[in-house]
Design an enzyme around this catalytic site. Structure first.
Site, PDB file in Angstrom:
ATOM      1  N   HIS A  10       0.814  -1.214   0.000  1.00 50.60           N
ATOM      2  CA  HIS A  10       0.000   0.000   0.000  1.00 50.60           C
ATOM      3  C   HIS A  10       0.849   1.266   0.000  1.00 50.60           C
ATOM      4  O   HIS A  10       0.375   2.323  -0.387  1.00 50.60           O
ATOM      5  CB  HIS A  10      -1.060  -0.047   1.102  1.00 50.60           C
ATOM      6  CG  HIS A  10      -2.169  -0.966   0.700  1.00 50.60           C
ATOM      7  ND1 HIS A  10      -2.136  -2.302   0.970  1.00 50.60           N
ATOM      8  CD2 HIS A  10      -3.275  -0.745  -0.050  1.00 50.60           C
ATOM      9  CE1 HIS A  10      -3.214  -2.871   0.434  1.00 50.60           C
ATOM     10  NE2 HIS A  10      -3.919  -1.944  -0.190  1.00 50.60           N
ATOM     11  N   ARG A  12     -11.424   3.105  -1.657  1.00 46.80           N
ATOM     12  CA  ARG A  12     -10.981   2.120  -0.650  1.00 46.80           C
ATOM     13  C   ARG A  12     -11.487   2.590   0.718  1.00 46.80           C
ATOM     14  O   ARG A  12     -10.790   3.242   1.469  1.00 46.80           O
ATOM     15  CB  ARG A  12      -9.458   2.019  -0.633  1.00 46.80           C
ATOM     16  CG  ARG A  12      -8.850   1.275  -1.821  1.00 46.80           C
ATOM     17  CD  ARG A  12      -7.345   1.111  -1.626  1.00 46.80           C
ATOM     18  NE  ARG A  12      -6.798   0.099  -2.519  1.00 46.80           N
ATOM     19  CZ  ARG A  12      -6.279   0.357  -3.713  1.00 46.80           C
ATOM     20  NH1 ARG A  12      -6.227   1.588  -4.175  1.00 46.80           N
ATOM     21  NH2 ARG A  12      -5.781  -0.620  -4.453  1.00 46.80           N
ATOM     22  N   ARG A  50     -16.306   0.815  -2.283  1.00 44.80           N
ATOM     23  CA  ARG A  50     -16.080  -0.580  -1.897  1.00 44.80           C
ATOM     24  C   ARG A  50     -16.311  -0.714  -0.401  1.00 44.80           C
ATOM     25  O   ARG A  50     -15.867   0.124   0.378  1.00 44.80           O
ATOM     26  CB  ARG A  50     -14.641  -0.974  -2.242  1.00 44.80           C
ATOM     27  CG  ARG A  50     -14.260  -2.340  -1.742  1.00 44.80           C
ATOM     28  CD  ARG A  50     -12.915  -2.779  -2.252  1.00 44.80           C
ATOM     29  NE  ARG A  50     -11.823  -2.199  -1.491  1.00 44.80           N
ATOM     30  CZ  ARG A  50     -10.544  -2.471  -1.742  1.00 44.80           C
ATOM     31  NH1 ARG A  50     -10.220  -3.258  -2.746  1.00 44.80           N
ATOM     32  NH2 ARG A  50      -9.595  -1.940  -1.016  1.00 44.80           N
ATOM     33  N   GLU A  68     -11.227 -10.943  -7.563  1.00 43.51           N
ATOM     34  CA  GLU A  68      -9.829 -10.915  -7.141  1.00 43.51           C
ATOM     35  C   GLU A  68      -9.397 -12.216  -6.484  1.00 43.51           C
ATOM     36  O   GLU A  68      -8.305 -12.307  -5.929  1.00 43.51           O
ATOM     37  CB  GLU A  68      -9.572  -9.721  -6.214  1.00 43.51           C
ATOM     38  CG  GLU A  68     -10.463  -9.643  -5.004  1.00 43.51           C
ATOM     39  CD  GLU A  68     -10.204  -8.405  -4.141  1.00 43.51           C
ATOM     40  OE1 GLU A  68      -9.137  -7.781  -4.252  1.00 43.51           O
ATOM     41  OE2 GLU A  68     -11.096  -8.078  -3.336  1.00 43.51           O
ATOM     42  N   ASN A 125      -4.392  -6.711  -8.077  1.00 43.62           N
ATOM     43  CA  ASN A 125      -3.365  -6.721  -7.025  1.00 43.62           C
ATOM     44  C   ASN A 125      -3.449  -8.009  -6.222  1.00 43.62           C
ATOM     45  O   ASN A 125      -2.432  -8.643  -5.922  1.00 43.62           O
ATOM     46  CB  ASN A 125      -3.543  -5.532  -6.070  1.00 43.62           C
ATOM     47  CG  ASN A 125      -3.554  -4.218  -6.801  1.00 43.62           C
ATOM     48  OD1 ASN A 125      -3.142  -4.152  -7.953  1.00 43.62           O
ATOM     49  ND2 ASN A 125      -4.031  -3.176  -6.154  1.00 43.62           N
ATOM     50  N   ASP A 126      -4.671  -8.387  -5.846  1.00 45.70           N
ATOM     51  CA  ASP A 126      -4.818  -9.653  -5.135  1.00 45.70           C
ATOM     52  C   ASP A 126      -4.884 -10.828  -6.095  1.00 45.70           C
ATOM     53  O   ASP A 126      -4.334 -11.895  -5.803  1.00 45.70           O
ATOM     54  CB  ASP A 126      -6.077  -9.615  -4.249  1.00 45.70           C
ATOM     55  CG  ASP A 126      -5.797  -8.870  -2.955  1.00 45.70           C
ATOM     56  OD1 ASP A 126      -4.775  -9.176  -2.311  1.00 45.70           O
ATOM     57  OD2 ASP A 126      -6.567  -7.972  -2.608  1.00 45.70           O
ATOM     58  N   CYS A 151      -9.776  -2.315 -11.293  1.00 46.04           N
ATOM     59  CA  CYS A 151      -9.269  -1.275 -10.392  1.00 46.04           C
ATOM     60  C   CYS A 151      -7.940  -1.674  -9.779  1.00 46.04           C
ATOM     61  O   CYS A 151      -7.388  -0.935  -8.969  1.00 46.04           O
ATOM     62  CB  CYS A 151     -10.297  -0.932  -9.318  1.00 46.04           C
ATOM     63  SG  CYS A 151     -10.751  -2.350  -8.318  1.00 46.04           S
TER      64      CYS A 151
HETATM   65  C1  PEP Z   1      -6.865  -5.278  -5.874  1.00 51.84           C
HETATM   66  O1  PEP Z   1      -6.716  -6.260  -5.143  1.00 51.84           O
HETATM   67  O2  PEP Z   1      -6.517  -5.249  -7.072  1.00 51.84           O
HETATM   68  C2  PEP Z   1      -7.443  -4.029  -5.340  1.00 51.84           C
HETATM   69  C3  PEP Z   1      -7.729  -3.033  -6.132  1.00 51.84           C
HETATM   70  O3  PEP Z   1      -7.660  -3.925  -4.010  1.00 51.84           O
HETATM   71  P1  PEP Z   1      -6.551  -3.683  -2.887  1.00 51.84           P
HETATM   72  O4  PEP Z   1      -5.271  -3.287  -3.582  1.00 51.84           O
HETATM   73  O5  PEP Z   1      -7.069  -2.620  -1.998  1.00 51.84           O
HETATM   74  O6  PEP Z   1      -6.470  -5.017  -2.229  1.00 51.84           O
HETATM   75 MG    MG Z   2      -7.745  -6.448  -3.269  1.00 53.08          MG
END
Ligand code: PEP
Ligand code: MG
Length: 561
Positions: free
Chosen positions: A183, A288, A324, A422, A445-446, A493
């Protein structure tokens, strides 16, 4: 002058003075003489009173008087004479200052808890909170209060630390640990500032002037005049590039042959609103919301959440904003949630899993989001869904929130319902999920992490954490196809939406909405305008024929515009 080499996690160039954040707990102190311990406590108490005053002012400016009130209550408690007397007595009895504060905090909390008045009973948690703050200061774990623009240095930054920084002061991040999709990396890209990780961070960096180069992953300490001049010229050149891109701010997002897509921004809260100006964002694809829960010591109320959401929705002026629900857990933690310790928190009780076990927590959020929907164009989105059974529970919770608002006579508007895709489970169930929602948003990302079994925050296996792996590309194509077939909107996203190498493939497969950090939007608009749909299709076909991530990446790099 000294040059250090690290790993880039956000591009850009900055010159500034370094502020080192101390987050590691110092070993428990041995008790000094009672006079020494009393003096330590008094210094920490004064610091806590000052910090709470600053938090009160920040909250009052951003959230209003009513929401800021809690910090003024905490400030009064920190200065309270009876509280200080208990601490002084414990110190006189031989206790170390931090232990004396802990004991006094517990005594006061027990006293509040035994009171008849419900309001006074609730103050027990507040006094514990104030004691914890003073103890953190005594142990050297205090949140450093930034007073001006600086480069922030830390071993590692947690989301709950980053949420406390005044955005205008952050010129860059340098850390010892943290991967591109930690993050810290995401926040740095949101703010458009450089970030470099794997640097040796220690107290010796404090106050030194440095050039942080996020393109090369370097840090130059105590630069000479020539280096400073070169860096400042580099910063001016980037500024000129940004200004040139501004001509695209009001243009539509279309490919060379007129195929339209949408470019949205990812936000973490009302602090990010200024980033939207001039960004060219056509909407917000991800708010977020968990950041509204971090950096504080108690749950936000429905009214507090609603106030933030309404401010954001109104600022969008009719453009879509997707909120979200809470994605707390894994690396995003707040002590007051009292989450159980877990061996694998990324695979544990996070996001909707936690919300479904705490119905009141979910209802507070949903009621606040639905109330905000009366003021604009709102989507509600659920993270970490694995299949239709969870989705059915979440939709039932939405109906409960609607019933509650109707019973209270409160307004809400029409809103869209969506899920993040995700988890690999959601990929396999994407056809079934698509029948039940208005939109998908792909959380790469996940998804990359869970597909490749590679922790997104662990830089030692970052070679496995890449969107270019054929397994990941096929997942993306499957998700988009499921959504397109069901006639719902499919967006992304995750950070991969802002990867210029990947964008032609996503266009070919039918992705409609790309949501990314605000400073990336105009660059993406330019990239997209350089491709025709047929060229995207041709490249996508070749990419899917590759067997390795290296082949995919080489192919996309050779085609890049
Ligand atoms: C993701 O997982 O791509 C996402 C956008 O959420 P975060 O990065 O907050 O887990
Ligand atoms: Mg995520």
């Amino acid at each position: 002058m000294q040059q250090l080499k690290g790993v880039s996690i956000s591009q850009g160039l900055a010159v500034g003075k370094i502020v080192v954040l101390t987050s590691a707990a110092a070993p428990e102190a041995q008790a000094g003489t009672p006079e020494e311990e009393l003096a330590r406590f008094q210094r920490a108490q004064q610091q806590a009173v000052r910090d709470l005053g600053a938090l009160y002012e920040k909250a009052r400016a951003e959230l209003g008087e009513a929401e800021a009130e809690i910090f003024s209550v905490h400030q009064l408690m920190a200065e309270d004479e009876d509280f200080a007397d208990l601490i002084t007595a414990a110190i006189a009895g031989g206790a170390e200052a931090s232990e004396a504060v802990r004991q006094a905090g517990e005594q006061c909390a027990a006293m509040f808890s035994s009171m008849d008045d419900a309001y006074m009973r609730e103050r027990a948690a507040d006094v514990q909170d104030v004691a914890a703050r003073i103890r953190r200061i005594l142990r050297g774990e205090a949140e450093t209060t930034l007073t001006g623009p600086c480069l922030i240095a830390a071993e590692e930054l947690t989301p709950s630390q980053t949420v406390q920084f005044p955005r205008a002061f952050v010129q860059g991040f340098l850390t010892a640990r943290g991967a591109a999709n930690s993050h810290t990396g995401i926040l740095a890209r949101t703010l458009g500032v450089p970030a470099v990780s794997q640097l040796p961070v220690d107290a010796q960096l404090q106050g030194r002037t440095a050039i942080l180069n996020g393109d090369e992953g370097t840090l130059i300490l105590d630069p000479d005049e020539d280096q400073l001049r070169a860096a400042e010229a580099g910063i001016r050149a980037r500024q000129a590039q940004r200004e040139a891109l501004q001509q695209l701010a009001k243009l539509p997002s279309v490919t060379k042959d007129g195929h339209a897509i949408r470019l949205y921004a990812n936000l973490a809260g009302t602090d990010d609103l200024p980033l939207l100006q001039q960004s060219g964002a056509e909407g917000v694809g991800l708010l977020r919301s968990e950041f509204l829960y971090l950096g504080r010591s108690s749950y936000p109320t429905e009214d507090e959440l609603f106030a933030s959401y309404r401010q954001l929705v109104q600022a969008m002026d009719g453009r879509e904003i997707i909120i979200r629900t809470l994605d707390i857990g894994a690396d995003k933690k707040a002590d007051y949630f009292d989450l159980p310790p877990e061996d694998n928190p990324a695979l544990g009780l996070r996001a909707i899993r936690l919300c479904l076990t705490r119905p009141a927590l979910l209802q507070t959020q949903l009621c606040a989001i639905l109330r905000a929907s009366a003021f604009g164009n709102v989507g509600v989105m659920f993270p970490m869904v694995t299949g239709p059974a969870e989705l059915a529970q979440l939709k039932a919770a939405l109906r409960d929130a609607e019933d509650t608002l109707c019973a209270r006579g409160e307004r809400f508007g029409r809103y869209q319902t969506g899920v993040m895709i995700e988890t690999p489970a959601a990929v396999f169930m994407s056809r079934e999920l698509a029948r039940e929602v208005d939109f998908f948003s792909i959380g790469t990302n996940d998804l990359i992490g869970y597909t490749m079994c590679a922790d997104r925050g662990n830089d030692t296996i970052s070679n496995l954490y890449q969107v270019y792996y054929p397994a990941v590309l096929r997942s993306l194509k499957n998700i988009i196809e499921s959504g397109v077939k069901a006639g719902i909107m499919v967006g992304m996203c995750g950070e991969a939406a802002a990867d210029p190498l990947l964008e032609p493939l996503l266009i070919s497969w039918g992705l409609e909405e790309f949501s990314m950090s605000a400073p990336s939007i105009l660059r993406a608009r330019k990239t997209i305008s350089q491709w025709t749909k047929a060229e995207c299709d041709e490249l996508a076909e070749k990419a899917l024929a590759c067997n390795t991530a290296a082949e995919v990446k080489a192919l996309l790099e050779s085609a890049a515009r």
